[in-house]
Design a protein around this motif. Structure first.
Motif, PDB file in Angstrom:
ATOM      1  N   ASP A   3      -6.258   1.766   1.837  1.00 12.78           N
ATOM      2  CA  ASP A   3      -6.951   0.993   0.791  1.00 12.78           C
ATOM      3  C   ASP A   3      -6.206  -0.372   1.396  1.00 12.78           C
ATOM      4  OD1 ASP A   3      -6.756   3.104  -1.292  1.00 12.78           O
ATOM      5  OD2 ASP A   3      -5.024   2.415  -1.496  1.00 12.78           O
ATOM      6  N   ARG A   4      -5.288  -0.315   2.320  1.00  6.46           N
ATOM      7  CA  ARG A   4      -5.265  -2.098   3.050  1.00  6.46           C
ATOM      8  C   ARG A   4      -5.968  -2.530   3.712  1.00  6.46           C
ATOM      9  NH1 ARG A   4       0.330  -2.343   4.831  1.00  6.46           N
ATOM     10  NH2 ARG A   4       0.553  -1.947   3.139  1.00  6.46           N
ATOM     11  N   THR A   5      -6.687  -1.222   4.114  1.00  5.54           N
ATOM     12  CA  THR A   5      -7.725  -1.712   5.556  1.00  5.54           C
ATOM     13  C   THR A   5      -8.790  -1.846   5.362  1.00  5.54           C
ATOM     14  OG1 THR A   5      -8.416   1.072   5.448  1.00  5.54           O
ATOM     15  CG2 THR A   5      -6.934   0.011   7.338  1.00  5.54           C
ATOM     16  N   SER A  27      -6.886   0.754  -5.856  1.00  3.49           N
ATOM     17  CA  SER A  27      -7.307   1.763  -4.397  1.00  3.49           C
ATOM     18  C   SER A  27      -8.238   1.132  -3.932  1.00  3.49           C
ATOM     19  CB  SER A  27      -7.823   2.753  -4.839  1.00  3.49           C
ATOM     20  OG  SER A  27      -8.898   2.809  -5.694  1.00  3.49           O
ATOM     21  N   GLY A  28      -8.545   1.430  -2.678  1.00  2.00           N
ATOM     22  CA  GLY A  28      -9.992   0.791  -1.946  1.00  2.00           C
ATOM     23  C   GLY A  28     -11.008   1.198  -2.379  1.00  2.00           C
ATOM     24  N   VAL A  29     -11.964   1.727  -2.787  1.00  4.94           N
ATOM     25  CA  VAL A  29     -13.198   1.402  -3.584  1.00  4.94           C
ATOM     26  C   VAL A  29     -12.739   1.190  -5.303  1.00  4.94           C
ATOM     27  CG1 VAL A  29     -14.293   3.603  -3.175  1.00  4.94           C
ATOM     28  CG2 VAL A  29     -12.353   3.663  -4.980  1.00  4.94           C
ATOM     29  N   PRO A  59       0.382  -5.096   9.480  1.00 11.53           N
ATOM     30  CA  PRO A  59      -0.527  -4.805  11.058  1.00 11.53           C
ATOM     31  C   PRO A  59      -1.073  -6.613  11.404  1.00 11.53           C
ATOM     32  CG  PRO A  59      -1.785  -3.950   9.723  1.00 11.53           C
ATOM     33  CD  PRO A  59      -0.869  -4.276   8.836  1.00 11.53           C
ATOM     34  N   ALA A  60      -1.124  -6.725  12.286  1.00  8.53           N
ATOM     35  CA  ALA A  60      -0.719  -8.155  13.662  1.00  8.53           C
ATOM     36  C   ALA A  60      -2.709  -8.180  13.275  1.00  8.53           C
ATOM     37  CB  ALA A  60      -1.170  -7.941  14.402  1.00  8.53           C
ATOM     38  N   ALA A  61      -3.361  -6.895  13.028  1.00 11.76           N
ATOM     39  CA  ALA A  61      -4.835  -7.824  12.854  1.00 11.76           C
ATOM     40  C   ALA A  61      -5.358  -8.049  11.086  1.00 11.76           C
ATOM     41  CB  ALA A  61      -5.110  -6.679  12.591  1.00 11.76           C
TER      42      ALA A  61
END
Length: 420
Positions: free
Chosen positions: A154-156, A110-112, A208-210
């Motif tokens: 989560d990927r962000t 997960s993100g955390v 995403p390109a970012a």
């Protein structure tokens, strides 16, 4: 009182002593770059260029801090490919070889779990911070498998780490910034499970390109049927299965412990980029941008691409234990960039034309260099072709082939090429 140092496995034991002169001599024979690259996961067949890129990821570039700003030196690589091309095996090998590393998979993360979690202390009732995988692998490598299966939210969490190398947190009254100077090695499948040649690169990757622009190298590994290659691959796999060891190779792979010590030695070097190379780098980057504009079906090219070339070039200089980056380092960095892009811009079966051979591509390059001129300098041709990832002997072969066809003539000294 006796202190026993416990460790996970015997092979994880690094040995506190530095690498000896004899071991450096053993490594620094001719063609040692290929030798070190082939010593990475020797049980896995092929993928020579990918192993070279992974070797550079282990060594890493040099951080730069101009007036409080930070330019990262860590190299990030994404391996995207069809199922069964040994992506996860490469990841787990790098995880074992690196001095500091964490291994996570997409769905179980997960993100955390990647950044940091706020926990309540059961005794005092205060809020505390628990570092996640990226914080724990600070100054090491974080391997993320099944990257495409991660939830977007989560990927962000990874975006900030991949460029700014920090994790900023404002949760439950805790406001802080944690260091995460980490190289990220991600493995993913294309959007349709396998790569679909009938769709564009963007439709296949669907990241995403970012995020894509933050990866220095994006390798697309395709599993194309090819009788010769399939035969050698099958023989290699059955041999490894029977003997639990790689088949005898021309180059004897190095031991993991020696590799670790040599990489630790490389990391102490801080190579500089000389003034003389600046012009060459700038013109090469401008050329890449121009190509990206002309060819819609390529990956995203931005100023980060130039920084990626600089990082790869400094990593190559570190590998040779020198203090100055040379033109060969930049050429090899450009070649790796081209090869990773080439793996994306594969020859489509849709076009109906015959697939272009290497000679055809070199001929097109030479025509571009010539423009309207009848006479071209050989040095210009060689420089252009090597920066595009072609070897000098391939260029010579092309020159001779078209000379027999009477397309052009070379002078005696082989310094000039004249179109007929």
């Amino acid at each position: 009182q006796r202190i026993v140092k416990m460790n996970k496995m015997e092979e994880d034991e690094l040995g506190s002593e530095d690498i000896t002169e004899a071991e450096i001599k053993q490594i620094a024979e001719e063609d040692f770059y290929n030798k070190l690259a082939s010593s990475i996961a020797p049980e896995i067949y092929g993928h020579e260029d990918i192993k070279k890129a992974l070797l550079l990821l282990l060594v890493g570039g040099v951080d730069r801090n101009p007036n409080g700003m930070k330019i990262r030196g860590c190299i990030n690589i994404c391996l995207m490919g069809d199922p069964g091309v040994a992506k996860s095996q490469l990841l787990s090998y790098i995880n074992r070889l690196a001095l500091r590393s964490q291994y996570t998979t997409g769905r179980g993360t997960s993100g955390v779990g990647l950044t940091a979690a706020v926990m309540k202390d059961p005794l005092t009732g205060e809020m505390t911070l628990e570092g996640g995988a990226l914080v724990l692998s600070d100054q090491g490598i974080c391997c993320i498998d099944e990257f495409d299966k991660m939830a977007d939210s989560d990927r962000t969490a990874i975006h900030e780490v991949m460029e700014q190398q920090t994790i900023s947190i404002a949760k439950a009254g805790i406001m802080t910034s944690l260091n995460a100077r980490v190289s990220i090695l991600a493995a993913a499948n294309p959007a349709y499970g396998r790569y679909n040649p009938k769709k564009t690169v963007e439709q296949n990757i669907q990241l995403p390109a970012a995020l894509l622009s933050r990866f220095d190298l994006l390798w697309l590994i395709q599993d194309r049927p090819d009788r010769e290659n399939d035969l050698r691959l099958a023989q290699h796999i059955t041999f490894v299965h029977q003997h639990s060891d790689q088949p005898p190779m021309l180059i004897k792979p190095l031991d993991m412990k020696i590799m670790r010590r040599y990489i630790a030695l490389c990391k102490k070097k801080i190579p500089m980029i000389p003034e003389s190379l600046t012009e060459y780098l700038v013109s090469a980057y401008v050329e890449m941008r121009k190509e990206a504009r002309n060819n819609r079906d390529t990956t995203f090219t931005s100023a980060r691409t130039l920084l990626a070339v600089l990082r790869l070039a400094t990593a190559l200089a570190r590998l040779r234990l020198v203090d100055m980056v040379e033109k060969e380092d930049v050429n090899e960095a450009m070649r790796l960039m081209e090869m990773s892009k080439d793996s994306l811009n594969h020859m489509d079966d849709r076009t109906g034309r015959r697939p272009q051979t290497v000679t055809d591509k070199i001929f097109t390059l030479i025509r571009e260099v010539a423009g309207d001129n009848k006479v071209v300098q050989m040095s210009d041709i060689l420089e252009r072709c090597t920066s595009k990832g072609y070897k000098p002997d391939q260029v010579t072969e092309c020159l001779e082939e078209y000379e027999e066809l009477n397309v052009w003539q070379q002078n005696q000294a082989r310094t000039r090429l004249t179109f007929v």
